[in-house]
Design a protein around this motif. Sequence first.
Motif, PDB file in Angstrom:
ATOM      1  N   ASP A 243      10.565  -5.553   5.952  1.00 58.90           N
ATOM      2  CA  ASP A 243       9.740  -4.443   5.713  1.00 58.90           C
ATOM      3  C   ASP A 243       9.604  -3.949   4.137  1.00 58.90           C
ATOM      4  N   LEU A 244       8.488  -4.012   3.868  1.00 63.03           N
ATOM      5  CA  LEU A 244       8.216  -3.891   2.338  1.00 63.03           C
ATOM      6  C   LEU A 244       7.512  -2.641   2.147  1.00 63.03           C
ATOM      7  N   ARG A 245       7.339  -1.756   2.767  1.00 59.61           N
ATOM      8  CA  ARG A 245       6.778  -0.483   2.562  1.00 59.61           C
ATOM      9  C   ARG A 245       7.046   0.524   1.467  1.00 59.61           C
ATOM     10  N   ALA A 246       8.261   0.392   1.149  1.00 61.20           N
ATOM     11  CA  ALA A 246       8.858   1.382  -0.003  1.00 61.20           C
ATOM     12  C   ALA A 246       8.565   0.874  -1.227  1.00 61.20           C
ATOM     13  N   ALA A 247       8.191  -0.403  -1.317  1.00 58.83           N
ATOM     14  CA  ALA A 247       7.993  -0.989  -2.557  1.00 58.83           C
ATOM     15  C   ALA A 247       6.430  -1.037  -2.992  1.00 58.83           C
ATOM     16  N   LEU A 248       5.625  -0.684  -2.069  1.00 57.43           N
ATOM     17  CA  LEU A 248       4.009  -0.992  -2.275  1.00 57.43           C
ATOM     18  C   LEU A 248       3.709  -0.220  -3.391  1.00 57.43           C
ATOM     19  N   ALA A 249       4.161   0.860  -3.784  1.00 64.19           N
ATOM     20  CA  ALA A 249       3.422   1.938  -4.898  1.00 64.19           C
ATOM     21  C   ALA A 249       3.893   1.187  -6.098  1.00 64.19           C
ATOM     22  N   THR A 250       4.698   0.231  -6.260  1.00 64.82           N
ATOM     23  CA  THR A 250       4.997  -0.297  -7.303  1.00 64.82           C
ATOM     24  C   THR A 250       4.167  -1.600  -7.817  1.00 64.82           C
ATOM     25  N   LEU A 251       3.136  -1.964  -6.709  1.00 63.35           N
ATOM     26  CA  LEU A 251       2.384  -3.258  -7.121  1.00 63.35           C
ATOM     27  C   LEU A 251       1.247  -2.878  -7.705  1.00 63.35           C
ATOM     28  N   THR A 252       0.972  -3.439  -9.095  1.00 64.73           N
ATOM     29  CA  THR A 252      -0.046  -3.181  -9.926  1.00 64.73           C
ATOM     30  C   THR A 252      -1.104  -4.165  -9.935  1.00 64.73           C
ATOM     31  N   LEU A 253      -1.072  -5.294  -9.062  1.00 64.63           N
ATOM     32  CA  LEU A 253      -1.968  -6.408  -9.181  1.00 64.63           C
ATOM     33  C   LEU A 253      -3.264  -5.837  -8.307  1.00 64.63           C
ATOM     34  N   PRO A 254      -4.543  -6.094  -8.570  1.00 67.76           N
ATOM     35  CA  PRO A 254      -5.642  -5.903  -7.576  1.00 67.76           C
ATOM     36  C   PRO A 254      -5.225  -6.550  -6.340  1.00 67.76           C
ATOM     37  N   VAL A 255      -5.610  -5.963  -5.298  1.00 69.22           N
ATOM     38  CA  VAL A 255      -5.329  -6.363  -3.788  1.00 69.22           C
ATOM     39  C   VAL A 255      -6.739  -6.002  -2.744  1.00 69.22           C
ATOM     40  N   GLN A 256      -7.088  -7.047  -2.234  1.00 69.26           N
ATOM     41  CA  GLN A 256      -8.006  -7.006  -1.294  1.00 69.26           C
ATOM     42  C   GLN A 256      -7.358  -7.050   0.194  1.00 69.26           C
ATOM     43  N   VAL A 257      -7.540  -6.039   1.085  1.00 73.95           N
ATOM     44  CA  VAL A 257      -7.215  -6.088   2.486  1.00 73.95           C
ATOM     45  C   VAL A 257      -8.348  -6.521   3.422  1.00 73.95           C
ATOM     46  N   ILE A 258      -8.478  -7.426   4.054  1.00 74.92           N
ATOM     47  CA  ILE A 258      -9.207  -7.806   5.084  1.00 74.92           C
ATOM     48  C   ILE A 258      -8.492  -7.603   6.534  1.00 74.92           C
ATOM     49  N   HIS A 259      -9.179  -7.128   7.384  1.00 85.32           N
ATOM     50  CA  HIS A 259      -8.505  -6.883   8.785  1.00 85.32           C
ATOM     51  C   HIS A 259      -9.563  -6.803   9.760  1.00 85.32           C
ATOM     52  N   GLY A 260      -9.484  -7.359  10.897  1.00 88.65           N
ATOM     53  CA  GLY A 260     -10.314  -7.377  12.173  1.00 88.65           C
ATOM     54  C   GLY A 260      -9.853  -5.934  12.799  1.00 88.65           C
ATOM     55  N   ALA A 261     -10.917  -5.271  13.251  1.00 88.03           N
ATOM     56  CA  ALA A 261     -10.846  -4.068  14.199  1.00 88.03           C
ATOM     57  C   ALA A 261     -10.383  -4.185  15.518  1.00 88.03           C
ATOM     58  N   GLN A 262     -10.406  -5.415  15.944  1.00 88.41           N
ATOM     59  CA  GLN A 262     -10.076  -5.800  17.374  1.00 88.41           C
ATOM     60  C   GLN A 262      -8.741  -6.703  17.305  1.00 88.41           C
ATOM     61  N   ASP A 263      -7.991  -6.445  16.181  1.00 88.61           N
ATOM     62  CA  ASP A 263      -6.542  -7.176  16.026  1.00 88.61           C
ATOM     63  C   ASP A 263      -5.766  -6.652  16.893  1.00 88.61           C
ATOM     64  N   ARG A 264      -5.151  -7.543  17.829  1.00 92.08           N
ATOM     65  CA  ARG A 264      -4.281  -7.107  18.965  1.00 92.08           C
ATOM     66  C   ARG A 264      -2.690  -7.431  18.680  1.00 92.08           C
ATOM     67  N   ILE A 265      -2.493  -7.970  17.445  1.00 95.23           N
ATOM     68  CA  ILE A 265      -1.176  -8.340  16.918  1.00 95.23           C
ATOM     69  C   ILE A 265      -0.619  -7.361  15.770  1.00 95.23           C
ATOM     70  N   VAL A 266      -1.572  -7.126  14.957  1.00 94.99           N
ATOM     71  CA  VAL A 266      -1.292  -6.188  13.610  1.00 94.99           C
ATOM     72  C   VAL A 266      -2.227  -5.057  13.882  1.00 94.99           C
ATOM     73  N   PRO A 267      -2.069  -3.918  14.368  1.00 92.13           N
ATOM     74  CA  PRO A 267      -2.937  -2.881  14.470  1.00 92.13           C
ATOM     75  C   PRO A 267      -3.804  -2.403  13.158  1.00 92.13           C
ATOM     76  N   PRO A 268      -5.069  -2.087  13.223  1.00 90.40           N
ATOM     77  CA  PRO A 268      -5.892  -1.560  12.115  1.00 90.40           C
ATOM     78  C   PRO A 268      -5.148  -0.620  11.068  1.00 90.40           C
ATOM     79  N   GLU A 269      -4.265   0.130  11.670  1.00 95.49           N
ATOM     80  CA  GLU A 269      -3.604   1.156  11.087  1.00 95.49           C
ATOM     81  C   GLU A 269      -2.691   0.685   9.870  1.00 95.49           C
ATOM     82  N   ALA A 270      -2.289  -0.714  10.018  1.00 92.53           N
ATOM     83  CA  ALA A 270      -1.428  -1.343   8.848  1.00 92.53           C
ATOM     84  C   ALA A 270      -2.128  -1.527   7.622  1.00 92.53           C
TER      85      ALA A 270
END
Length: 257
Positions: A190-217
């Motif tokens: 579980d890496l949620r608590a550390a996300l704010a410390t990340l300073t690299l550029p990040v692109q998030v790509i997600h499928g709206a129909q993902d049945r394993i990882v909900p788009p809310e993630a």
Amino acid sequence: MSWFREQTGQGSTLLLLHGWGMESRVFAGWRALLEPYFTCISYDLPGHGRSPCTATGMHWPELLQQLQDLLSREATPPIVLGWSLGGLLALGLALNQRLRQPGLLRGLVLMASSPSFRQRADWSAGIPAATLEDFGLRLQTDPQGTRKRFLALQVLGDPQGRRALDGMAAWPSPDPACLADGLKLLQEVDLRAALATLTLPVQVIHGAQDRIVPPEAAFYLHQHIVDSQLTMLEQAGHAPFLSRPELCRDAILEHWT
């Protein structure tokens, strides 16, 4: 350390990390679309594809250290694209290298990934704990069948992705010990608590129909990583590079070239 490595293409370096129960050749068809623009490097995770499952298995600290050592050998800092479990590893690597080896990475692409794959008391955007526990129990008696069921979930509701996955279920099963280790990472990290410390550029790509990882993630990652961009693909599931390969390529080109 004996991770199988493959390199093709030309241009800036894009390193691809696959998901649980798969291997780097899952990217083979998509790589052809990327190779005119990127030097594509992919690894088979330990115990998957052509990489043996060594004594260290796929335990989190050792896995991140091995990956960091591999990346430090690259001529230029790569963009690391992690799909599913590969995205968790990429994110963990970025958070880890921030303290140990600045400049190791140019940036991240987190595809169909999450900072926490398992649901928790304060986290609903994940896989139910009971589902992962059931996979763990089934792994002990039927590793290949369990892997096939997980693959079927990845393309549920995504006909184009399902066609692209045809034949992959027949690939040799990963080493059972490393397969179990990888499932444990999905259950525990579980890496949620550390996300704010990340300073690299990040692109998030997600499928709206993902049945394993909900788009809310994906929305959560975008909201909590300062320098991030979100691309939501409406007609894609958990493997958007299979079901919408051109759209995935174009999104990456727009952001990184």
